[in-house]
Design an enzyme around this catalytic site. Structure first.
Site, short mmCIF file in Angstrom:
data_model
loop_
_atom_site.label_atom_id
_atom_site.label_comp_id
_atom_site.label_asym_id
_atom_site.label_seq_id
_atom_site.Cartn_x
_atom_site.Cartn_y
_atom_site.Cartn_z
CD GLU A 56 -2.20 3.79 2.63
OE1 GLU A 56 -1.76 4.95 2.48
OE2 GLU A 56 -1.65 2.94 3.36
CG MET A 85 -5.20 -23.71 9.50
SD MET A 85 -6.41 -24.91 10.15
CE MET A 85 -7.90 -23.95 10.09
CE LYS A 120 -1.05 17.29 -6.01
NZ LYS A 120 0.00 17.49 -4.99
CG PHE A 178 8.41 11.59 -3.59
CD1 PHE A 178 9.29 10.95 -2.74
CD2 PHE A 178 7.20 12.05 -3.06
CE1 PHE A 178 8.99 10.77 -1.41
CE2 PHE A 178 6.89 11.87 -1.73
CZ PHE A 178 7.79 11.23 -0.90
CD GLN A 179 4.49 9.43 -1.47
OE1 GLN A 179 3.57 10.14 -1.85
NE2 GLN A 179 4.64 9.09 -0.20
#
Length: 606
Positions: free
Chosen positions: A89, A516, A201, A151-152
């Site tokens: 993602e 760096m 959802k 969940f999630q």
């Protein structure tokens, strides 16, 4: 099963939430009253979301599937919007960001709830710091589960509130399309930035007979493009009276499509020009008036001009610390004309003697018209030319030392056209790519500035390639300069480039360090290389081949040109693993908080 366990079942296998089959199949049969009157077309919230995207002109989306966002993906199945499935993602957010930078339209990324949404956070924060227009759509658990640690589940709105221009929690199917359209438009108007819509959802599965209206931003968010005329007149008089005026063009010039106006202004009055790093490309670096870009690793002559100017005409810049060094020593002799669309940036870091709030292009046009006589700057231009000769951007190539990374950048620049798009990760390779490439066009430099996100380069190259193709320019080259550390963070996106048959080249400037960090450790921490040595790197050319890409390894100067030619000729993604001098530093360098005019030209000067 307990109530809690039932709530926490996997979204991928959960039962539909109290609706008939037509809601899941997205029926479009008209719904009728008892007398047979047609009351509208039945669709779902997800279909309304996609309809809003199509109406807004969205052509491409980048994302990763998942349970809570699945209804939206199902609605995308028959959509005109092309979806690019990314490997992670974060890669989706960076690809969408870069797509927007190249096209000038907001990029779109999607993710599911919980870890999907939180994996977008780095990319959203990056877009926020660089004022890049982007829309993120995230799935969310059903509204009845929100707040119950389902969940999630993650409080995506809460997590992303500080890093978005605005975010939304979609509450109902009837309005979700309008919310998405508003979020898309808000991302682009005024000062651009990322927006986000969190999509429960049940909202995306619910039926609706409401179609989204035309996308429009909230009232009051599209500011007046013109600055106050009296303020413009005062600024114009200051410019006329200046003896050492200097234009400083920032990333806001590009975002406002104001590069032509900026060039017209500078050339009309023959005023020398420097840019910020995000402003690279606003003014052609092969123009005699150009001093390239200024700041911590900017050119010595740009920093000298900033130090000695008596009138700084700054357009579309927020005066960040990597540009200014110590505020008290920045442009110490200058009156400052500051043009910006966001009034919050005026005098935030550098005091503006002449604040001009408005669109960069509109205000530059106002200034061009208001300046009656060009300032007498012949001696000043000669001085700037002298600084160019005194502090040239050069590097040594001793035969007894390894390949220099600057040589690689110049080799690609010589082998490609001016409209080539360059993306980078973050670190030394980013600086060399900006220092030793001659940029002449806006939207050809795509990098992470404010957030400094390692790993940005590869997914950004994917977004840039897809953007160029969408704009009808498949022959345009896309080059990603990456470091070994940055490449290791997002190289999984190479699988996407191979799958989508994207024609791009990744040049890994491999010094087996977080370069760096190593440079700063040598300069400021007595050479203690704690956690910066990366001598455990894999063979990137072999990894590229494993992904299905072209892989090449280069160790010396003689092999650079043939490798560049082979990679550019290859029809698909190519990775060249350039093993470069691990001790090479990025110079010039203004130490953090230091004075721009006191830049170091060697490590022993730090």
């Amino acid at each position: 099963m307990s109530d809690t366990a039932a709530q926490q079942r996997d979204d991928d296998s959960e039962e539909p939430i109290d609706r008939d089959d037509s809601a899941e199949t997205g029926t479009t049969d008209p719904e009728r009253t008892d007398d047979g009157t047609d009351t509208g077309t039945v669709s779902t919230g997800a279909e309304s979301v996609v309809a809003a995207l199509e109406a807004a002109g969205v052509e491409t989306a980048f994302g990763v599937q998942g349970g809570a966002i699945m209804p939206v993906y199902d609605a995308l199945y028959d959509s005109s919007v092309r979806h690019i499935t990314m490997a992670h993602e974060q890669g989706a957010a960076h690809a969408a960001d870069a797509y927007g930078v190249v096209t000038g339209e907001p990029g779109l990324c999607l993710a599911t709830s919980g870890p999907g949404a939180t994996n977008l956070v780095t990319g959203i924060a990056d877009a926020d710091m660089d004022s890049d227009a982007m829309l993120a759509l995230t799935g969310q658990v059903p509204t009845e589960f929100v707040g119950n640690d389902a969940f999630q589940e993650t409080d995506t709105v809460g997590v992303t509130r500080p890093i978005t221009k605005h975010n939304y929690f979609a509450g109902e199917a009837d309005s979700v399309g309008d919310v998405v359209g508003e979020a898309f438009e808000l991302a682009r108007v005024g000062r651009p930035g990322p927006t986000l819509v969190d999509l429960p959802k049940d909202v995306t599965l619910d039926e609706t007979t409401e179609s989204p209206g035309p996308a429009k931003a909230p009232a009051g968010t599209d500011p007046d493009p013109n600055a106050d005329p009296a303020a413009v007149t005062e600024a114009a008089r200051a410019i006329e009276n200046a003896e050492r005026p200097l234009c400083l063009f920032g990333g806001g010039v590009i975002k406002a499509e104001a590069s032509d106006a900026a060039r017209t202004f500078a050339r009309t009055y023959e005023i020398p020009v420097t840019t910020t790093m995000p402003g690279i490309g606003t003014f052609p670096e092969d123009d005699d008036l150009s001093l390239s870009w200024a700041g911590m690793h900017g050119t010595g002559y740009a920093n000298m001009a900033i130090t000695h100017t008596d009138c700084l005409i700054a357009v579309g810049t927020r005066f960040d610390d990597r540009l200014t060094g110590g505020i008290d020593t920045f442009a110490p002799e200058a009156e400052v004309v500051h043009v910006d669309i966001d009034p919050a940036e005026i005098s935030k870091n550098v005091y503006a003697d002449y604040p001009l709030i408005g669109d960069a292009g509109a205000v530059l046009d106002q200034l061009t018209a208001a300046v009656r006589t060009a300032p007498d700057v012949d001696e000043w231009r000669e001085q700037c030319a002298d600084w160019k000769e005194t502090y040239p951007m050069t590097y040594a190539t001793p035969e007894d030392e390894p390949l220099k990374p600057q040589f690689v950048v110049e080799a690609f620049d010589e082998a490609t056209d001016d409209d080539t798009i360059v993306t980078t990760g973050v670190g030394q390779h980013q600086m060399w790519a900006s220092q030793f490439w001659t940029y002449t066009d806006p939207r050809t430099w795509v990098s992470s500035h404010g957030l400094g996100t390692m790993g940005y380069g590869v997914p950004a190259a994917i977004g840039a390639r897809v953007a160029a193709d969408a704009m009808g320019d498949p022959e345009r080259d896309v080059i990603c300069f990456d470091g070994d550390g940055s490449f290791l963070m997002t190289m999984q996106e190479l699988s996407v480039a191979v799958r989508e048959e994207l024609n791009l080249t990744i040049a890994v400037l491999n010094n087996e360090y977080i370069g760096m960090v190593r440079q700063w450790q040598d300069a400021f921490f007595e050479g203690r290389h704690m956690a910066s040595e990366y001598n455990w790197m894999p063979e990137f050319d072999k990894l590229a081949e494993a992904f299905g890409a072209l892989g090449i390894r280069v160790d010396g100067y003689d092999d650079v040109a043939p490798a560049v030619e082979e990679a550019l000729a290859y029809d698909g993604p190519a990775v060249i693993d350039f093993h470069v001098d691990p001790e090479e530093d990025v110079l010039p360098m203004v130490p953090s908080g230091g004075a721009n005019g006191r830049f170091a030209l060697s490590e022993d000067q730090l």
